[in-house]
Design an enzyme around this catalytic site. Sequence first.
Site, PDB file in Angstrom:
ATOM      1  N   GLU A  12      -0.200 -38.634 153.544  1.00  0.00           N
ATOM      2  CA  GLU A  12      -1.310 -37.689 153.402  1.00  0.00           C
ATOM      3  C   GLU A  12      -1.525 -36.934 154.710  1.00  0.00           C
ATOM      4  OE1 GLU A  12      -3.970 -40.271 150.188  1.00  0.00           O
ATOM      5  OE2 GLU A  12      -4.191 -40.640 152.326  1.00  0.00           O
ATOM      6  N   ASP A 183      -2.346 -39.879 139.961  1.00  0.00           N
ATOM      7  CA  ASP A 183      -1.969 -40.651 138.780  1.00  0.00           C
ATOM      8  C   ASP A 183      -3.194 -40.877 137.912  1.00  0.00           C
ATOM      9  OD1 ASP A 183      -2.595 -43.969 139.562  1.00  0.00           O
ATOM     10  OD2 ASP A 183      -2.727 -42.426 141.089  1.00  0.00           O
TER      11      ASP A 183
END
Length: 216
Positions: A12, A183
């Site tokens: 990230e 997800d």
Amino acid sequence: MKIGIIVAMDKELRQLKQVFAGSEVLVEKCGIGKVNAALGAQRMINEFHPDCIISSGCAGGNGDDINIQDIIVSSELCYHDVYCGKAIDDTTVYGQVQGLPVRFQADPELLNKAMQLSAANSQLSIHKGLIVTGDWFVDTKDKMREIIGHFPEAKAVDMESCAIAQTCYINNVPFISFRVISDIPLRDTDASQYHNFWDTVAENSFQTTRAFVESL
């Protein structure tokens, strides 16, 4: 305006360092989980003195209207793995740290700016709602069902945002969480969507965070 962004993981951090290359926005990694998140937020507040803090990165999504790469903006936050019981104070509810708010509210001005961004660009899929946080990577449908059983309205589940929100609340620093959905645990098996997100679709997934910051 001094803006600090906190992420949990190296992947990230790499994404957002690229997104904010050449800007004065401070992007730092705290590490995974609630303790790391709180420590990272307090360190940023002590050393950088930001005007606001953004929790960014990815999260698991919930809801029929949520899809991978959608953005969830926190309107409020709480913990999905905190329960202080009723032995001392029968007003404390599941997800609340005793003596602190039932839910931490995102800064209203930051939330308004985020939703203006959504209204101005119909191609962006930005949803505001509850983000729940806990020290658990949700890789099974059973675990997600357990969490959603307590918080059916939750839009996203992560491992850091509420801990950063709590730290900002204590320090009176405006806060918001801006999470890209990697997800959908209730549509997934063995976190295959999560791994596929980083393998195939993560690139440019955090550009909306830059657009949000530029609107401030």
